[in-house]
Scaffold this active site. Structure first.
Site, short mmCIF file in Angstrom:
data_model
loop_
_atom_site.label_atom_id
_atom_site.label_comp_id
_atom_site.label_asym_id
_atom_site.label_seq_id
_atom_site.Cartn_x
_atom_site.Cartn_y
_atom_site.Cartn_z
N ASP A 1 43.08 38.78 42.06
CA ASP A 1 43.48 39.29 40.77
C ASP A 1 43.54 40.80 40.78
O ASP A 1 44.51 41.41 40.32
CB ASP A 1 42.45 38.82 39.75
CG ASP A 1 43.12 38.39 38.48
OD1 ASP A 1 44.36 38.36 38.49
OD2 ASP A 1 42.43 38.09 37.52
N ASP B 1 42.30 33.63 32.88
CA ASP B 1 40.98 34.19 32.65
C ASP B 1 40.07 33.18 31.96
O ASP B 1 38.90 33.05 32.30
CB ASP B 1 41.10 35.43 31.78
CG ASP B 1 41.98 36.45 32.43
OD1 ASP B 1 42.02 36.45 33.66
OD2 ASP B 1 42.64 37.20 31.72
#
Lengths: 250, 477
Positions: B193, B368
């Protein structure tokens, strides 16, 4: 302990803080953030303390003084953290006031400041209750309850819930007292809070004695009530002062 | 008495944090109830995440670690390829294809994964449902979910609810992965990420830059923190919002009155738009001004972003020709900042996948949700106290990310040095910390250490009983 009993114990320990949270904190997002931050701070203090004491534990001795030392260091550390929290809060207050000026809203009221202090204290208290009461409850669901030899009168979980409630109260309102004490430079309030915290911690040592919980818990609640009364008186005094000062302005 | 600023600051953060919290709570409850009851149904699942290596409990730790690393590597490469494919598709304007693909995958996730979770819930609580009813309910649930994803007409609450639902379902599914693979995968995804968002040429960075340069919505599953309006209302609404948002507070009152007056006339819509456009111009000038404000302003202005909850004290109702529109009195500078942010900040966001500020408030990528919830859900298999610690660590990490989102997006001369050095470290710490406190409890030995820590702390200022530690350990095992 059945599920119903478990929920009952949890509500006994956390019910007052829950209603406080819903009635005061939940309406203002900033206070929620304050609660979370202060909970995290308490957790960090817990981890640091347990990391330090890890070397000496578990204490095998049957005497009480090693535990007393343990309590004194822990209380000392947490009170030190409170001073740090106050400094951080002081900066935050300046920032908030500056921001309020910029968007031409009123600065923080006295009640706002007290609510921030309350939220900070509530975070500490809730963290305490979760770790010292809920953590015992959650793994223990099942068809039985548990008694300890040293305190055969009351179920162990009930004792822990009661103690957690007392500590939540003390933590929550002593933060209000401490912040007001720092703000006004009031030495009595500044020393009152660590003293109360230490006394409350020491009182739990009474539980070592056989049947000690019958005496220890009432004393603990006496301390909690003392904190409440002190806090109430102080808040009342400040509010009336504030109102009369505002009255003079007009 | 005027309301104090306390009521409005931070509402945007709460707007993002509360769905994440709800999602985590649901995952924890699901995992806690389902894993405690049916250990037999823990049949190993086979997904892209464990293609290479299937963990068995008899393997040695090194074997497990190697296998988990391989799994994670394969999975990350897989994700990278997919993301690049998405970028390419998006670059060549296959937006409709992408949207339909997203709808299809939503259908698939809700229908099959959600279905299997529903089945296990039904089994666990032995709910008496016949298969036809169950199928109908599931089908309805799924179809509404698919419709809510990209269509404009749906109430925002429904869409938000389905986003949380998707997060819960995927996260619950991922907690069924073998233990070591999960942990390595989480760490690998966090690193991926960071790289994908921050590195030049990272796929997510490209995607977001592309979307913001085209001024479009990202064709991805993202959670929107603030209620938006449907497409047909948007022109009038955004004009009004600009109008209100573009001026300082004292003047906005007059302008609101003015806009109400002009909106009353049925012909004046264009006029209104014109005014709005004017204000927009002014606004762009003001942007530079905003940039010069010190950090703190930004920091807390960000807190104002949502402004549909508590901060709309001054809301005024405008009778427009088409609709009744409620104009929120937003904190004055927020809208500008959002507009400015869209371009400047789009690519430079820090942290996680899709935290984007566009002109409609904060959005949080569904990844997320899943990422956090898997962490917490996995922790729920060991100890609820670990869950609690993880939750706090994650939420504080999220808070730091949100602050960073505003802080890092622009050059701030007035920025105190502390924030420069402190915040990224804090962010990393909280991410690592979040992983670590769970990682700690990964192995039984460490569970003991962790609970020992708690016990010793318990002794410090509470109830001290002899043999207490033993008892609790006996209870918990």
């Amino acid at each position: 302990m059945t599920v119903a009993a478990g929920i009952g114990y949890a509500l006994l320990a956390l019910g007052p803080s829950l209603s406080l949270f819903i009635s005061v904190i939940a309406k203002k997002p900033f206070l929620i953030l304050t609660v979370l931050a202060s909970t995290l701070l308490w957790l960090i203090s817990l981890i640091v303390l347990s990391g330090v004491w890890r070397a000496f534990l578990p204490l095998k001795s049957t005497t009480w003084w090693p535990y007393a030392i343990l309590i004194i260091t822990s209380v000392g550390f947490q009170e030190g953290l409170r001073v740090l929290l106050w400094k951080a809060y002081k900066r935050l207050e300046d920032i908030l006031d500056a921001f309020a000026d910029r968007v031409s809203k009123p600065r923080l009221f006295l009640t706002d400041k007290m609510q921030i202090a309350l939220a900070g204290g509530l975070g500490h208290g809730v963290a305490h209750a979760v770790f010292f009461c809920l953590s015992l409850l959650t793994p223990a669901f099942g068809p039985a309850t548990f008694f300890v030899d040293r305190c055969a009168q009351i179920p162990f979980f009930l004792v822990s819930a009661q103690i957690a409630l007392a500590f939540v109260t003390i933590h929550t309102f002593s933060m209000v007292i401490a912040f007001n004490g720092y703000a006004q430079g009031n030495k009595v309030d500044q020393y009152f809070v660590p003293a109360i915290h230490l006394v409350a911690g020491m009182v739990t040592l009474v539980n070592f004695a056989s049947g000690g919980c019958v005496i220890g818990i009432p004393i603990l609640y006496l301390v909690a009530v003392l904190t409440l009364i002190h806090c109430g008186k102080m808040v009342f005094r400040r509010l009336t002062e504030n109102r009369s000062r505002q009255g003079n302005f007009q | 008495m005027e309301s104090s600023i306390l009521e409005s600051i931070g509402s945007e953060m709460i707007g993002v944090m509360s769905p994440v919290s709800i999602c985590m709570l649901l995952v924890v409850l699901l995992v806690y109830t389902l894993s405690s009851s049916s250990s037999s149904s823990d049949a190993a699942i086979r997904t892209a995440a464990n293609l290479v290596y299937q963990e068995t409990s008899t393997d040695s730790p090194t074997e497990k670690l190697e296998g988990a690393l391989l799994n994670a590597l394969v999975f990350v490469i897989f994700i990278t390829l997919i993301t690049f494919l998405l970028v390419v598709l998006y670059y060549y304007n296959f937006t409709n294809f992408l949207k339909n693909y997203m709808r299809f995958s939503t259908f698939f996730v809700l229908g099959t994964m959600g279905g299997s979770i529903f089945l296990s819930i039904i089994q666990h609580f032995s709910i008496p449902v016949d298969s036809i009813t169950c199928f109908l309910l599931l089908f309805n649930f799924t179809v509404v979910g698919v419709l809510s994803v990209f269509s404009e007409g749906m109430p925002i609450v429904l869409r938000q609810g389905y986003m949380v639902c998707l997060g819960v379902i995927v996260a619950t599914w991922f907690t069924k992965l073998p233990e070591w693979t999960t942990w390595v995968l989480l760490v690998a995804l966090a690193i991926y990420d960071l790289v994908a968002v921050l590195a030049p040429g990272g796929p997510l960075k490209l995607l977001v830059e592309l979307a913001s340069s085209r001024d479009e919505e990202l064709p991805a599953l993202v959670y929107e923190a603030r209620p938006t309006v449907s497409q047909n209302e948007r022109s009038g609404r955004s004009g009004l919002r600009l109008l209100v948002g573009g001026v300082s507070e004292t003047r906005s009152v007059e302008l609101q009155a003015l806009s109400r007056g002009s909106a009353d006339g049925s012909e004046n819509h264009g006029n209104l738009e014109y005014t709005a456009a004017d204000v927009e111009n002014v606004e762009h000038e003001r942007n530079s001004e905003v940039e010069r404000l010190p950090l703190v302003g930004h920091l807390f202005r960000e807190g104002f972003l949502s402004s549909d909850g508590s901060s709309c004290e001054y809301s005024t109702v405008v009778d427009n020709r088409e609709n009744e529109i409620v104009v929120e009195e937003m904190s004055p500078l927020v809208d500008m900042m959002e507009l400015g942010d869209e371009r400047e900040q789009g690519g430079r966001r820090d942290g996680r996948e899709n935290d984007i500020i566009v002109d409609k408030g904060i959005k949080l990528g569904l990844g997320d949700f899943v990422f956090y919830s898997v962490l917490v859900g996995r922790a729920a298999m060991y100890d609820l106290m670990t869950v609690y610690a993880c939750y706090l660590a994650i939420i504080s990490g999220l808070g730091c990310t949100l602050i960073l989102l505003v802080v890092c997006g622009r050059a701030l001369p007035a920025l105190p040095n502390f924030y420069h050095s402190g915040n990224p470290i804090l962010l990393l710490n909280s991410v690592v910390n979040g992983a670590f406190c769970c990682w700690d409890s990964n192995k039984p030995v460490n569970v003991l250490i962790f609970s020992e820590k708690l016990h010793c702390q318990r002794n410090t200022d509470d109830f001290v009983v002899d043999g207490f530690v033993n008892i609790v350990e006996r209870i918990s095992t």
